[in-house]
Design a protein around this motif. Structure first.
Motif, mmCIF file in Angstrom:
data_model
loop_
_atom_site.group_PDB
_atom_site.id
_atom_site.type_symbol
_atom_site.label_atom_id
_atom_site.label_comp_id
_atom_site.label_asym_id
_atom_site.label_seq_id
_atom_site.Cartn_x
_atom_site.Cartn_y
_atom_site.Cartn_z
ATOM 1 N N UNK A 904 0.831 -1.206 0.000
ATOM 2 C CA UNK A 904 0.000 0.000 0.000
ATOM 3 C C UNK A 904 0.866 1.257 0.000
ATOM 4 N N UNK A 905 1.899 1.256 0.870
ATOM 5 C CA UNK A 905 2.782 2.421 0.908
ATOM 6 C C UNK A 905 3.488 2.619 -0.417
ATOM 7 N N UNK A 906 3.923 1.509 -1.025
ATOM 8 C CA UNK A 906 4.607 1.626 -2.313
ATOM 9 C C UNK A 906 3.661 2.186 -3.388
ATOM 10 N N UNK A 907 2.403 1.693 -3.437
ATOM 11 C CA UNK A 907 1.468 2.168 -4.452
ATOM 12 C C UNK A 907 0.997 3.589 -4.164
ATOM 13 N N UNK A 908 0.982 3.992 -2.921
ATOM 14 C CA UNK A 908 0.689 5.389 -2.630
ATOM 15 C C UNK A 908 1.771 6.288 -3.212
ATOM 16 N N UNK A 909 3.040 5.854 -3.061
ATOM 17 C CA UNK A 909 4.131 6.642 -3.634
ATOM 18 C C UNK A 909 4.050 6.618 -5.166
ATOM 19 N N UNK A 910 3.671 5.460 -5.731
ATOM 20 C CA UNK A 910 3.517 5.386 -7.207
ATOM 21 C C UNK A 910 2.349 6.264 -7.655
ATOM 22 N N UNK A 911 1.277 6.240 -6.903
ATOM 23 C CA UNK A 911 0.110 7.067 -7.231
ATOM 24 C C UNK A 911 0.454 8.548 -7.148
ATOM 25 N N UNK A 912 1.282 8.923 -6.173
ATOM 26 C CA UNK A 912 1.695 10.323 -6.076
ATOM 27 C C UNK A 912 2.506 10.712 -7.289
ATOM 28 N N UNK A 913 3.371 9.808 -7.734
ATOM 29 C CA UNK A 913 4.147 10.095 -8.955
ATOM 30 C C UNK A 913 3.225 10.203 -10.170
ATOM 31 N N UNK A 914 2.239 9.300 -10.214
ATOM 32 C CA UNK A 914 1.283 9.339 -11.316
ATOM 33 C C UNK A 914 0.513 10.662 -11.329
ATOM 34 N N UNK A 915 0.060 11.103 -10.180
ATOM 35 C CA UNK A 915 -0.698 12.354 -10.113
ATOM 36 C C UNK A 915 0.167 13.530 -10.521
ATOM 37 N N UNK A 916 1.420 13.495 -10.171
ATOM 38 C CA UNK A 916 2.310 14.596 -10.517
ATOM 39 C C UNK A 916 2.478 14.707 -12.025
ATOM 40 N N UNK A 917 2.725 13.551 -12.656
ATOM 41 C CA UNK A 917 2.899 13.566 -14.120
ATOM 42 C C UNK A 917 1.594 13.927 -14.824
ATOM 43 N N UNK A 918 0.439 13.422 -14.335
ATOM 44 C CA UNK A 918 -0.849 13.736 -14.950
ATOM 45 C C UNK A 918 -1.184 15.210 -14.790
ATOM 46 N N UNK A 919 -0.873 15.745 -13.638
ATOM 47 C CA UNK A 919 -1.127 17.151 -13.385
ATOM 48 C C UNK A 919 -0.289 18.013 -14.308
ATOM 49 N N UNK A 920 0.961 17.628 -14.516
ATOM 50 C CA UNK A 920 1.841 18.386 -15.401
ATOM 51 C C UNK A 920 1.330 18.316 -16.855
ATOM 52 N N UNK A 921 0.823 17.126 -17.257
ATOM 53 C CA UNK A 921 0.346 16.972 -18.634
ATOM 54 C C UNK A 921 -0.958 17.760 -18.836
ATOM 55 N N UNK A 922 -1.818 17.739 -17.844
ATOM 56 C CA UNK A 922 -3.070 18.493 -17.965
ATOM 57 C C UNK A 922 -2.802 19.996 -18.015
ATOM 58 N N UNK A 923 -1.836 20.412 -17.231
ATOM 59 C CA UNK A 923 -1.485 21.833 -17.309
ATOM 60 C C UNK A 923 -0.910 22.172 -18.666
ATOM 61 N N UNK A 924 -0.175 21.180 -19.223
ATOM 62 C CA UNK A 924 0.383 21.421 -20.553
ATOM 63 C C UNK A 924 -0.730 21.486 -21.620
ATOM 64 N N UNK A 925 -1.780 20.658 -21.430
ATOM 65 C CA UNK A 925 -2.903 20.662 -22.384
ATOM 66 C C UNK A 925 -3.941 21.723 -22.037
ATOM 67 N N UNK A 926 -3.744 22.472 -21.004
ATOM 68 C CA UNK A 926 -4.686 23.528 -20.587
ATOM 69 C C UNK A 926 -6.061 22.971 -20.290
ATOM 70 N N UNK A 927 -6.055 21.818 -19.682
ATOM 71 C CA UNK A 927 -7.315 21.224 -19.271
ATOM 72 C C UNK A 927 -7.488 21.550 -17.797
ATOM 73 N N UNK A 928 -8.632 22.168 -17.527
ATOM 74 C CA UNK A 928 -8.899 22.593 -16.158
ATOM 75 C C UNK A 928 -10.184 21.945 -15.688
ATOM 76 N N UNK A 929 -10.365 22.050 -14.409
ATOM 77 C CA UNK A 929 -11.543 21.465 -13.792
ATOM 78 C C UNK A 929 -12.674 22.476 -13.840
ATOM 79 N N UNK A 930 -13.247 22.592 -15.108
ATOM 80 C CA UNK A 930 -14.323 23.567 -15.285
ATOM 81 C C UNK A 930 -15.625 22.917 -15.683
#
Length: 970
Positions: A904-930
């Motif tokens: 669980x701890x390992x996948x939480x750290x993997x999930x945090x990495x996943x969220x970071x990369x997804x957040x960076x890509x969404x910001x790059x695509x200018x997709x917002x929570x609208x």
């Protein structure tokens, strides 16, 4: 010339206390009147030797005999019937053929030789010497009246012709010098005067002496003529004088009768009592003295008898007592003049005998068969020897025992080796001559049995030495205790000496003053202090003999003894003449105790030499763990036994054991480190099955016993290997190398239990081993070294997870290992435990690096996939499906290896990495929570991702918090 009567010489008493004894019978008292001696009797003093042959007024003098007459030489030689100056001086006219006539020897007379006069010469020679010495000292009185010579010149001239030697007052022809001067024998021939020359010389000498005689007779006649009136007056008054002497003789006779009666009635009985009393006392003294002399005379035979039974103390006491008697009571006895020096030589001989006897005793005591018990050999003999040596101040006798201990220790090892070699058929003693080479041909069991036998012999040997030395020390302490008691008694007597000195002086005064008076009393009238109270001694009479003089021969020694009991129950008598200081006795006791310590050191030193002789070919270094542990336990047991017996640690054998233990530790560690290195180099990092024996091993550790369990082949065949290793309820997936590493770690711990002296070395080596495993596993897995070493194609996440779990298993046992070593370390060595803290930190860092590596793998995957992510239909997108697929593979690889919490701890750290990369890509695509279409597509993909991730085992309750992928509005 006319002869004259003289009274008997007056005997002089040698003692001032002499009595005069009357020896003449009372019936012969009345005799013709004799000349009375001019001697006064002395007062009787008590000496019986002076009671005889003395003049007395009470008794008449002895009868006159011819031996009392005195005749001069000229009167004897001048025969008035013969003519003057005949042919020869001696023969005169007794016959012409008198000299030549041979007289027939008589058959009734013995043949007289010089030997008949030998005894007489021996008696006369000392008297002659005394006479000559007195004559030279005392100058004779010249009573010769020379007044007449001056008056009559003519008579004086005539007398001057006579040689002076005839005028000397001490002229006596019995003097050899005087006789030779008057009659020179050189003028006479031994043949009796046959020659004319000799005859003429004798005639001339005779005429000369006759001339001298005529001159003297003329002068005598002249002197008589000058005193003729007085002479005739004396002759006329002779009758009156005779009447006067007759009356005087009658008066004296009457006086003597009266005095004799008084003497008989009043004095004779009392004097006889005194004389008999003194005689009795002297007889008692003489008897006691003779009895003492008889006892002293038996000293040498008695000493030899005591020496034949090894009674050295009794012999020395007898010699000391005899020497004391010789110096005090028998001093000056001529027959004992050499006894003192003989006793001194005998005492020196006893010293040598005791040293030789003690050496023999030590040899017999130590060389007894060691299978016997540890009882003391002839304890009474040993105690007697020690007392004798102490009495003679031979304080270095313990060195003899020390030398015998060294020789005995050598012989013990030699004899054990010979006995063991003789029982081994594989060793040919004719080919292999040297004993050391024969010993090196033994295998370990044979050599171990030999060493065990040597240690057992040494243990019995030390027990015997301890028993013997304890007996010797007990004797020394007995003497020390006696000295202390004697000193306390002397202090007590000194305190009372002031009061007793007054009483002693009064008793001494009364004894001295009452010596003579006490002789008149009987035994019953003696004071109580002067009576002989000894029931065994002969009764001493009422004389003045003091008590020491009336005792027997044992009285002179006055030896006070005290009965003491040694450790073995032997009673000994400690004499007061054993003059040893407390310091000497304490030093001797310490030296004897040190000798016991030396015995332990000797045994250890000989054992070390025995070990070194066997270790020359590297035999001890080649021993396996079990063999070395067995050897170490045997040596530790022997060391503890010797320490318990002797009371002090000996470091030589312990040091040799430590040296061999260090070599063993080095070899032990190198073997296992090499083994671990080979295992790691061949490890493919795949999960291995866990045999039942390893599970049992782990279970034994869980129960608190860190030791290798005994193998059970039958039970192992029935049980199948398990997939996981169960440790305190947790599953551990491990590789084969880690299982063997756990066993190696337990071998280290068990070796520490078996050999406590190597604890610190084992701790250092174990730390090195754990560090080596950590570093080497890191190189092989994280460093991908296994790709080249083993030939793996790639390092998978499963390899990484399995490596992490193996490290966690080792980390689990580090606290247990630390506690095990901590319980066996000294407090000052606790600082070495920091090695385990450093190792634990290193392992945790390694585990964290593996976890970071797993996260980094997924992070690179997310970066690769999400960088191409586009928000468009269809939903879910291919990118998210691919991500969920990789997440599922990751979960599948590590879920069975890692615990659920770690997953669980390992996948939480993997999930945090996943969220970071997804957040960076969404910001790059200018997709917002609208809430727009793009937002909806992203929300659908994220919901697909969340659903797939939570659908995995153990991750259903995982809080993913996906809202963090959106940029927060400011």
């Amino acid at each position: 010339m006319a002869s004259s009567h003289s009274s008997s010489p007056v005997p002089q008493s040698n003692s001032s206390d002499a009595f005069f004894k009357k020896e003449v019978d009372s019936t012969k008292r009345f005799r013709p009147v004799q000349s009375l001696p001019d001697v006064c009797p002395k007062e009787p003093t008590g000496n019986p030797n002076d009671l005889r042959d003395s003049p007395s007024l009470v008794v008449d003098q002895p009868r006159w005999t011819i031996y009392h007459s005195k005749v001069n030489l000229p009167a004897a030689l001048n025969d008035p019937r013969l003519a003057k100056r005949e042919s020869d001086f001696f023969t005169k006219t007794w016959g012409v053929d008198f000299v030549d006539t041979e007289v027939t020897p008589s058959f009734y007379l013995p043949q007289i030789t010089k030997e008949h006069f030998a005894l007489y010469q021996q008696e006369i020679t000392p008297r002659e010497k005394v006479h000559e010495r007195c004559k030279n000292i005392c100058t004779p009185k010249d009573t010769f009246d020379r007044t007449l010579l001056h008056t009559h010149d003519k008579s004086r001239t005539d007398l001057e012709q006579v040689p002076k030697i005839f005028m000397k007052p001490d002229f006596a022809l019995e003097d050899s010098l005087t006789f030779n001067a008057v009659l020179p024998w050189s003028h006479f021939s031994t043949a009796g005067g046959k020659g004319n020359r000799d005859a003429a010389s004798s005639r001339l000498l005779q005429e000369k002496l006759s001339h001298y005689l005529d001159i003297v007779e003329v002068n005598i006649a002249h002197q008589i003529s000058l005193r003729s009136e007085a002479f005739f007056h004396a002759m006329t008054s002779q009758h009156e004088l005779q009447d006067y002497l007759r009356k005087t003789s009658q008066a004296v006779k009457l006086l003597r009768e009266k005095i004799s009666k008084i003497d008989k009635v009043m004095c004779e009985g009392s004097l006889r009592v005194l004389r008999l009393s003194l005689t009795r006392n002297n007889c008692i003294k003489a008897y006691n003295k003779l009895k003492l002399m008889a006892t002293v005379h038996q000293t040498q035979p008695t000493v030899q008898l005591l020496l034949s039974t090894s009674e050295y103390v009794g012999a020395l006491d007898l010699i000391a007592t005899t020497q004391e008697v010789l110096q005090q009571e028998l001093q000056g006895i001529h027959s004992f003049r050499h006894l003192g020096s003989q006793l001194c030589e005998l005492e020196k001989l006893i010293d040598k005998m005791m040293i030789a006897e003690f050496s023999t005793y030590a040899r017999n005591d130590l060389n007894r068969p060691l299978e016997d018990d540890c009882q003391i050999l002839e304890e009474e003999r040993l105690v007697s020897l020690v007392f004798g040596l102490l009495k003679q101040r031979k304080l270095n006798f313990y060195e003899i025992y020390g030398d015998e201990m060294i020789n005995t220790a050598k012989n013990i090892i030699k004899q054990c080796v010979v006995n063991t070699v003789s029982q081994i058929e594989e060793i040919d003693t004719e080919v292999v001559v040297k004993l050391a080479d024969q010993m090196r041909m033994m295998n370990f069991p044979q050599w171990f049995d030999l060493l065990k036998n040597i240690f057992s012999k040494f243990t019995i040997f030390l027990k015997r030495v301890k028993a013997t030395l304890n007996t010797i020390r007990s004797v020394v302490f007995l003497v020390l205790d006696k000295n202390q008691k004697t000193r306390e008694l002397e202090d007590t007597l000194q305190k009372n000496s002031a009061k007793e000195s007054v009483v002693d002086s009064e008793v001494a005064y009364l004894t001295h003053e009452g010596m003579f008076i006490s002789d008149a009393f009987g035994d019953g009238e003696l004071p109580a202090s002067q009576r002989n109270t000894s029931p065994n001694s002969e009764p001493c009479s009422s004389d003045s003999v003091s008590e020491p003089e009336c005792t027997t021969d044992s009285s002179s020694s006055k030896e006070h003894t005290s009965s003491s009991v040694t450790a073995g129950g032997v009673e000994m008598m400690i004499g007061d003449d054993m003059k040893l200081t407390d310091l000497e006795l304490v030093r001797l006791a310490n030296n004897i105790q040190e000798l016991l310590y030396n015995a332990s050191d000797i045994c250890h030193d000989r054992s070390v030499k025995f070990l070194m002789a066997r270790a020359k070919d590297g035999f001890l270094e080649k021993l396996n763990s079990n063999e070395f542990v067995t050897l170490s336990r045997l040596m530790e047991s022997f060391i503890l036994d010797t320490e318990q017996i002797c009371g002090r640690k000996s470091m030589s054998l312990r040091g040799a054991l430590q040296s061999q233990a260090n070599k063993f530790v080095n070899r032990f560690h190198e073997e296992r480190k090499t083994k671990l290195s080979l295992l790691l180099d061949n490890e493919r990092w795949k999960q291995a099955e866990v045999p039942a024996e390893f599970q049992d091993l782990v279970d034994s550790v869980s129960d608190g016993r860190i030791s290798l369990p005994e193998k059970k082949p039958t039970a192992t065949e029935e049980r199948k290997p398990a997939e996981f290793l169960i440790v305190e309820g947790q599953k551990y997936a491990t590789v084969g190398t880690v299982l063997l590493l756990i066993r190696i770690i337990l071998e280290y711990c068990q070796c520490v239990d078996n050999i406590p002296s190597i604890t610190t070395d084992m701790l250092t080596r174990l730390s090195d081993l754990l560090k080596y495993f950590n570093s080497r596993s890191c190189q092989l897995v994280l460093g991908a070294g296994a790709l080249q070493v083993v030939g793996l194609k790639t390092i998978t996440t499963k390899n990484l997870a399995l490596s992490s779990r193996c490290l966690q298993l080792i980390v689990h046992y580090i606290p247990i290992i630390r506690a095990h070593f901590e319980a066996r370390l000294q407090p000052k060595q606790f600082s070495m435990l920091r090695h385990f803290d450093h190792i634990t930190k290193d392992y945790h860092d390694h585990i964290a690096e593996i976890s970071a590596k797993l996260v980094a793998i997924m992070d690179s995957l997310f970066d690769k996939l999400l960088s191409k992510y586009e928000v468009k239909a269809p939903v879910p997108s291919a990118c998210f499906r691919n991500i969920c697929k990789q997440m599922a593979k990751m979960h599948e690889a590590i879920y069975d290896l890692l615990p659920e919490e770690q997953t669980q701890m390992l996948f939480l750290r993997i999930n945090a990495s996943y969220k970071l990369h997804l957040k960076r890509q969404l910001a790059h695509l200018n997709v917002v929570n609208d809430g727009g279409p793009l937002n909806g597509l992203v929300t659908s993909d994220v919901a697909f991702y969340t659903g797939n991730l939570q659908a995995l085992k153990g991750l259903n309750n995982l809080d993913l918090n996906m809202a963090e992928i959106w940029e927060q509005k400011r």
